[in-house]
Design an enzyme around this catalytic site. Sequence first.
Site, PDB file in Angstrom:
ATOM      1  N   GLY A   1       0.818  -1.199   0.000  1.00 35.00           N
ATOM      2  CA  GLY A   1       0.000   0.000   0.000  1.00 35.00           C
ATOM      3  C   GLY A   1       0.851   1.248   0.000  1.00 35.00           C
ATOM      4  O   GLY A   1       2.080   1.201  -0.104  1.00 35.00           O
TER       5      GLY A   1
ATOM      6  N   PHE B   1       1.460   3.272   2.438  1.00 37.52           N
ATOM      7  CA  PHE B   1       2.265   3.497   3.627  1.00 37.52           C
ATOM      8  C   PHE B   1       2.838   2.220   4.227  1.00 37.52           C
ATOM      9  O   PHE B   1       3.373   2.247   5.319  1.00 37.52           O
ATOM     10  CB  PHE B   1       1.438   4.233   4.682  1.00 37.52           C
ATOM     11  CG  PHE B   1       1.032   5.615   4.268  1.00 37.52           C
ATOM     12  CD1 PHE B   1       1.981   6.600   4.070  1.00 37.52           C
ATOM     13  CD2 PHE B   1      -0.294   5.925   4.058  1.00 37.52           C
ATOM     14  CE1 PHE B   1       1.619   7.868   3.681  1.00 37.52           C
ATOM     15  CE2 PHE B   1      -0.670   7.201   3.674  1.00 37.52           C
ATOM     16  CZ  PHE B   1       0.297   8.179   3.481  1.00 37.52           C
TER      17      PHE B   1
ATOM     18  N   LYS C   1      -1.154  -5.103   8.623  1.00 49.02           N
ATOM     19  CA  LYS C   1      -0.649  -3.973   7.846  1.00 49.02           C
ATOM     20  C   LYS C   1       0.512  -3.352   8.615  1.00 49.02           C
ATOM     21  O   LYS C   1       0.332  -2.754   9.661  1.00 49.02           O
ATOM     22  CB  LYS C   1      -1.743  -2.934   7.629  1.00 49.02           C
ATOM     23  CG  LYS C   1      -1.290  -1.705   6.847  1.00 49.02           C
ATOM     24  CD  LYS C   1      -2.448  -0.736   6.673  1.00 49.02           C
ATOM     25  CE  LYS C   1      -2.037   0.504   5.914  1.00 49.02           C
ATOM     26  NZ  LYS C   1      -3.172   1.453   5.772  1.00 49.02           N
TER      27      LYS C   1
ATOM     28  N   ASP D   1     -10.133   7.740  -0.088  1.00 42.96           N
ATOM     29  CA  ASP D   1      -9.292   6.920  -0.974  1.00 42.96           C
ATOM     30  C   ASP D   1     -10.033   5.652  -1.399  1.00 42.96           C
ATOM     31  O   ASP D   1      -9.487   4.548  -1.349  1.00 42.96           O
ATOM     32  CB  ASP D   1      -7.979   6.555  -0.274  1.00 42.96           C
ATOM     33  CG  ASP D   1      -6.906   6.084  -1.253  1.00 42.96           C
ATOM     34  OD1 ASP D   1      -7.037   6.380  -2.449  1.00 42.96           O
ATOM     35  OD2 ASP D   1      -5.952   5.433  -0.813  1.00 42.96           O
TER      36      ASP D   1
END
Length: 1008
Positions: free
Chosen positions: A702, A704, A722, A831
């Site tokens: 992704g 970040f 994540k 987003d």
Amino acid sequence: MHAFVLNSCLSLALAGSNETDKLALLEFKARITTDPFGVMSSWNETIHFCQWHGVTCGHRHKRITMLTLRSLKLGGSISPHVGNLSFLRVFNLKNNSFSHDIPPEIGRLRKLQVLALYNNSLSGEIPTNLSGCSELNYIYIGGNLLEGSVPKELGTLSKLKEFVIDDNHHTGSIPYSFSNISSLESFGAIFNNLGGIIPDIFGRLTNFYFLGLDGNVLSGTIPPSVFNHSSLETFAVGLNYNLQGTFPSNLGNSCPSLQTFAISYNQFSGIIPVSISNASKLFELALRDNQLHGEVPSLKNLHNLGRFTLGDNHLGSGGTGDDLSFLCDLTNATGLQYLEFDSNNFGGTLPQCVANLSYSLVSFYVAYNSIFGNIPNAMENLHNLETIRLSGNQFSGLIPPDIGRLPKLYEVYMETNSLTGNVPSSFGNLSRLAHLHLEDNNLQGTIPSTLSQCPNLVNLTLGGNNFTGIISPELIRLSSSYVHLDLSRNHLTGFLPTEVGQLINLEHLDVSRNLLSGEIPPSLGNCKTIQYLYLQENFFQGTIPSDLSSLRGIETLSLARNNLSGTIPKFLENFTFLQSLNLSYNNLEGAVPIEGVFQNATATSVQGNTKLCGGIPELQLPKCEFRHSGKRGLSLTLKLVISLLCGLSGAFFSFSVLYLCCFRSKNKKDPSSDSEKFRMVSYQSLLKATDGFSSANLIGMGSFGSVYKGLLDQGETTIAIKVLNLDRHGASKSFIAECEALKNIRHRNLVKVLSACSGFDYRGSNFKALIYEFMVNGSLEEWLHPAQTSIDTNQRPRSLTFSQRLNIAIDVAMALDYLHRQCHVPIVHCDLKPSNVLLDNDMIGHVGDFGLARFLPKTLEDGFGNQSSSTGVKGTIGYTPPEYGMGHEVWPQGDVYSYGILLLEMFTGKRPTGDMFQGSSNLHNFVKAALPEQVLEIVDPVLIQEKVEGEMSANQCRTEASTTIRIKFEESLISILETGVACSADLPGERLDITNATAVMCRIRNKL
């Protein structure tokens, strides 16, 4: 008779050869796994293979001479059978998505002249037996994932003219064998990892015009033979960092055809050759970041110069002479766009002729020199100027008001000079201005409230001047775009306006060393993204507001040298990111906390607060003691009152215990209460769950960070982790935003966050991760645009049915409706795109990745507060609404636009960023123009195939059912795409409300 037999045999041989070509094409087609435009559908038995798309045959023998399939988004691998196309002269697959190796069988193509595989995803090494293609003139294999060295065997390609391997991962050195290729005209290898020296291989090259070696690790000096070619047009060796030496004094005479001379970011020394002006065709002269010295010679003949960059050298005398006289020569360069000579030793004044530079000038960098005097007037002539950097000089006098009339100005850097007077009110006209740096000058007066008319102003730094008066509420209230606001070291008075709480995108606020008074406004707690807050050396009083407890992402907080009172808030212990806390020289009292930042004596300062006690021993504060009422005995009345109160308290306590014992089964703890805070998971647990964050468990990348699959609780719970890449700017902010957004929201169609991790890895580096419920079916992106890696032609790429797409679209709409309308604090996702929609085992859609989410406090006027700005919200190109690019604040209608584009992509199968959408063309207009008559021509071919199969199945029963299927299918498609078009309208006022869009989509489903 013999002639007849000979002709018959010849015919059979030719027929066999044609069949070989056809079979090779079919093998090539079999390796194609992605064909979004359906170009391979023409490769069938209904027409001769010479008429297939991209195929060209010779007129005489009908053998394939050209195979050109460029820019078609084809994916898969290149079949080795292309080596059987023995008459092939041109093989062009540029701008596709082919992967795997370049087949070495291509080396059998003795007649091949052009090999163009540029911009794919090919890997492996360059086949050495390409040297067998003795007729090769052009090799274009850049823009791939190729590695290894450049084969020296290619030096035998005596007819090679152009060799381009840009943007790969090649290592090793440039083969000296290329000196044998006297026909070589162009050698391009920019952005690789080539090392060693540049070999002297250019002496025999008669028509050499292009040498591109930027972005490698080359060292040594430049062979003199390079500059012996009058045909040389491009010499680009920048970003190698270790190339050195000087340049011949006759450079401009020996290379009169030069158009690009780029040597930036190396160690070249000496002077700029005076003869450079004779290279009158120069467009780019890039000399930045070297060791050049002396003066800049006359450039009066460079009429075509468009880019001139020579910053970070040792040019100029630093005196009061005419170091900058060359600027007047540049008025002849009518197409000049970039002029950068910052960080040198230029002295003297900036000549008035800069106002006569090219109308096309975009960037003007003169920062960090020794230039003095006034900034020239009449700069409004530079109508296209976007960036002006004058920082770190000795400019004096007033800021010319003319600068406020440059309509495209985006950045103004004038800090660290000796400018005086006021900030021109004309700066309020700069509608595109994002960065205004005027700190450390001698400016005075009040800060003009007209700056609030700059809707895109992200960074405003006015510290270190002589500004007086108050901080105007209008300066803040009318512009909520600030990310960095610095008004420190002035003489500002009055209160810090409560409107500061509207700056909900603020990351840095500095009003220190002023004369501000009153209390710290509690509204600062609304600035949840703030990382640096400096309020020291003012006259603030009162207590530290409890509302600041929401600033969980803060890293530096300084409240020193004010008149603050009360106790140190305990919530400061819980600030995970807080690295520096300065509370010194106030009137604070009571116990100093001992957790969080308070555990580090070097990170915490509380000195000068005489009433504080406790804390860790390193702070050397007195121990906290309980205060007693005195030595005198209690009066009889007071004793009776105390006894009575104690008796009542005891009775109440007994009754409470009895109540809890008897009735606790009726008052069980609300299980949801524990879910309001994440159960923290250790780094070690995640390390074990992912097998050391193995690449085998990597399931996504992704903006970040990376996403891994893991197993927790002895392998019983599958999770998605994540891991934030904290080196990326904004990653910490994204972590905070996602935590804030997800900890208090629950919905069937939102990704469920299970836990979080914030600590340190084994190297002592900061580590942050979020743990989600694992979605076994991946993202919507993977289903809409499958990246098929298998070469098994029997394995079809997975795809979504019409019904599945409709259900997922409704799932996403419901999630947005919840975020916008049903949350206590409305949330804008910012987003929304296919990769952020995840699918569970039942193919139910879940919206995820809230790293860019924004909170919108409700107001009574319009339902949503004007509280957030799109500035700094990157989103994703293609899905971001057009108004964000013009500075509009973040709002729910932005998500509606993204939803509309997502809907169109789901049912057409076309990305909004596809090559077919260039210039003013876009997915919205493409679909709008096709509705309703041409709907079947624009939808995803997979859906058409599904409809055909449905009709065939229905025909087995009765024709009426087939007709019904077709009508319902087409009507539903039209309604869905019309909804997508309505949601993605350019004008926000024309868009559907998400609630209405959800209702429309549900009605479509109910009719099926």
